[in-house]
Design a protein around this motif. Structure first.
Motif, mmCIF file in Angstrom:
data_model
loop_
_atom_site.group_PDB
_atom_site.id
_atom_site.type_symbol
_atom_site.label_atom_id
_atom_site.label_comp_id
_atom_site.label_asym_id
_atom_site.label_seq_id
_atom_site.Cartn_x
_atom_site.Cartn_y
_atom_site.Cartn_z
ATOM 1 N N THR A 50 -5.639 25.032 -0.784
ATOM 2 C CA THR A 50 -4.298 24.774 -0.251
ATOM 3 C C THR A 50 -4.438 23.772 0.881
ATOM 4 O O THR A 50 -5.539 23.525 1.368
ATOM 5 C CB THR A 50 -3.687 26.064 0.325
ATOM 6 N N TYR A 51 -3.310 23.217 1.315
ATOM 7 C CA TYR A 51 -3.362 22.329 2.465
ATOM 8 C C TYR A 51 -3.524 23.162 3.732
ATOM 9 O O TYR A 51 -2.965 24.255 3.840
ATOM 10 C CB TYR A 51 -2.085 21.493 2.542
ATOM 11 N N ALA A 232 2.310 24.580 -5.436
ATOM 12 C CA ALA A 232 3.170 25.264 -6.407
ATOM 13 C C ALA A 232 2.540 25.185 -7.792
ATOM 14 O O ALA A 232 2.516 26.160 -8.550
ATOM 15 C CB ALA A 232 4.552 24.621 -6.408
ATOM 16 N N ARG A 233 1.974 24.004 -8.109
ATOM 17 C CA ARG A 233 1.370 23.806 -9.422
ATOM 18 C C ARG A 233 0.154 24.722 -9.598
ATOM 19 O O ARG A 233 -0.026 25.344 -10.632
ATOM 20 C CB ARG A 233 0.956 22.348 -9.550
ATOM 21 N N LYS A 234 -0.667 24.810 -8.550
ATOM 22 C CA LYS A 234 -1.861 25.651 -8.650
ATOM 23 C C LYS A 234 -1.485 27.113 -8.802
ATOM 24 O O LYS A 234 -2.120 27.837 -9.556
ATOM 25 C CB LYS A 234 -2.745 25.468 -7.425
ATOM 26 N N LEU A 236 1.152 28.348 -10.134
ATOM 27 C CA LEU A 236 1.645 28.536 -11.499
ATOM 28 C C LEU A 236 0.455 28.603 -12.467
ATOM 29 O O LEU A 236 0.400 29.474 -13.337
ATOM 30 C CB LEU A 236 2.587 27.397 -11.902
ATOM 31 N N GLY A 237 -0.502 27.710 -12.276
ATOM 32 C CA GLY A 237 -1.694 27.694 -13.126
ATOM 33 C C GLY A 237 -2.407 29.032 -13.071
ATOM 34 O O GLY A 237 -2.829 29.576 -14.093
ATOM 35 N N PHE A 238 -2.495 29.601 -11.874
ATOM 36 C CA PHE A 238 -3.172 30.877 -11.704
ATOM 37 C C PHE A 238 -2.407 31.982 -12.437
ATOM 38 O O PHE A 238 -3.007 32.819 -13.119
ATOM 39 C CB PHE A 238 -3.283 31.209 -10.213
ATOM 40 N N ALA A 239 -1.079 31.966 -12.329
ATOM 41 C CA ALA A 239 -0.260 32.978 -13.004
ATOM 42 C C ALA A 239 -0.457 32.891 -14.518
ATOM 43 O O ALA A 239 -0.571 33.908 -15.208
ATOM 44 C CB ALA A 239 1.212 32.787 -12.639
ATOM 45 N N VAL A 240 -0.546 31.669 -15.035
ATOM 46 C CA VAL A 240 -0.741 31.486 -16.476
ATOM 47 C C VAL A 240 -2.094 32.053 -16.910
ATOM 48 O O VAL A 240 -2.205 32.754 -17.909
ATOM 49 C CB VAL A 240 -0.624 29.993 -16.859
#
Ligand code: HEC
Length: 264
Positions: A50-51, A232-234, A236-240
């Motif tokens: 994360t930032y 946000a993208r990461k 979501l990727g983790f949830a998938v």
């Protein structure tokens, strides 16, 4: 039969693992010539990176106090500073237009606007909805004031250059000690005189402002501005991934239940 299913399951777990590993390998390409790029462990790298919010805030301070004399952030509006994932996001102000920090930062800039009644151009303090203003009227004027080269827009520069964040950091930290126009990362002459020197800014959070620190912080800020939706993208990727993993387990158990009484 059971064995094959087990194999298939192991296979899919390995595939998911490989995907995760693949995601964390950032686009790490080197710059030209025989210059050795210094590589940094950035907080935002990797699948769950994360930032670093404090670094981004210091980075914005460096941009505002140093870089903004020459470089625009064309693709950014002040309100983006207060977006979810942004350096000044505050849960109390879901709408960044109401965020007092964002308002104060916007008001710190002069913005030119056209008066719709008279058609005159007037200057007023910025508001969160304004874009970061242009520094020069056009590229020719920008080049004329900067040794013949227009300072590039910085809002997406981390994405626009091979080497990304490492490259930006290297440019800022590879000046010749005795010649402010010579830069090893740029392969020699550069039209930007060394913009950083130790103690140039006084950080609001008390962090000592070494050249290295300022270079890292402003790079962190520019990495965010080039990819504000990364977090946000990461997630979501983790949830998938989690979903696929749980699905695999359910499939395994339902397979066992369905075939339990079948002889083979
Ligand atoms: C006095 C004006 C000035 C200031 C201040 C300044 N720059 Fe620059 N910058 C330039 C110019 C001019 C160039 C074009 C250099 C070239 O192409 O030779 C440039 C180029 C760059 C590049 C691009 C190199 C490339 O690959 O094209 C980066 C990155 C950069 N500046 C970052 C920064 C950062 C970060 C700051 C603040 C810490 C900053 N600059 C401050 C004038 C400035």
């Amino acid at each position: 039969m059971k064995l094959t299913m087990k194999k298939a399951l192991t296979g899919s777990v390995i595939a998911i693992g490989a995907l995760i590993a693949g995601m964390s390998v950032a686009s790490a390409a080197g710059g030209g010539s025989d210059y050795e790029m210094k590589h940094k462990d950035w907080h935002f790298q990797g699948m769950s990176g994360t930032y670093d919010r404090a670094a981004m805030q210091r980075g914005y301070q460096v941009y505002r106090e140093v870089c903004s004399a020459c470089h625009q952030l064309k693709h950014l509006s002040f309100r983006h500073l207060g977006d979810k994932g942004g350096p000044y996001y505050d849960e109390l102000y879901k709408n960044p237009n109401d965020n007092p920090d964002v308002k104060a930062f916007a008001a710190d800039w002069d913005v030119e606007v056209v008066d719709l009644d008279t058609g005159d151009i007037e200057t007023r303090p910025g508001i969160p909805a304004d874009q970061f203003p242009a520094i020069y009227p056009n590229d020719a004027a920008a080049a004329a004031s900067n040794n013949g080269k227009a300072p590039p827009d910085l809002s997406v520069i981390v994405k626009a250059r091979v080497g990304g964040a490492d490259y930006i950091y290297n440019v800022l930290t590879s000046y010749d000690k005795d010649d402010v126009m010579m830069n090893k990362a740029m392969g020699g002459q550069i039209a930007m005189a060394n913009p950083l020197s130790d103690g140039l800014v006084e950080y609001a959070d008390g962090t000592p402002a070494t050249v290295d620190q300022m270079a890292m912080d402003v790079t962190e800020f520019l990495a965010w501005s080039a990819d504000p939706k990364m977090e946000a993208r990461k997630s979501l990727g983790f949830a998938v991934m989690l979903y696929l993993f749980i699905l695999s387990i359910l499939l395994w158990f339902s397979y066992r239940a369905v075939w339990r009484n079948v002889k083979h």
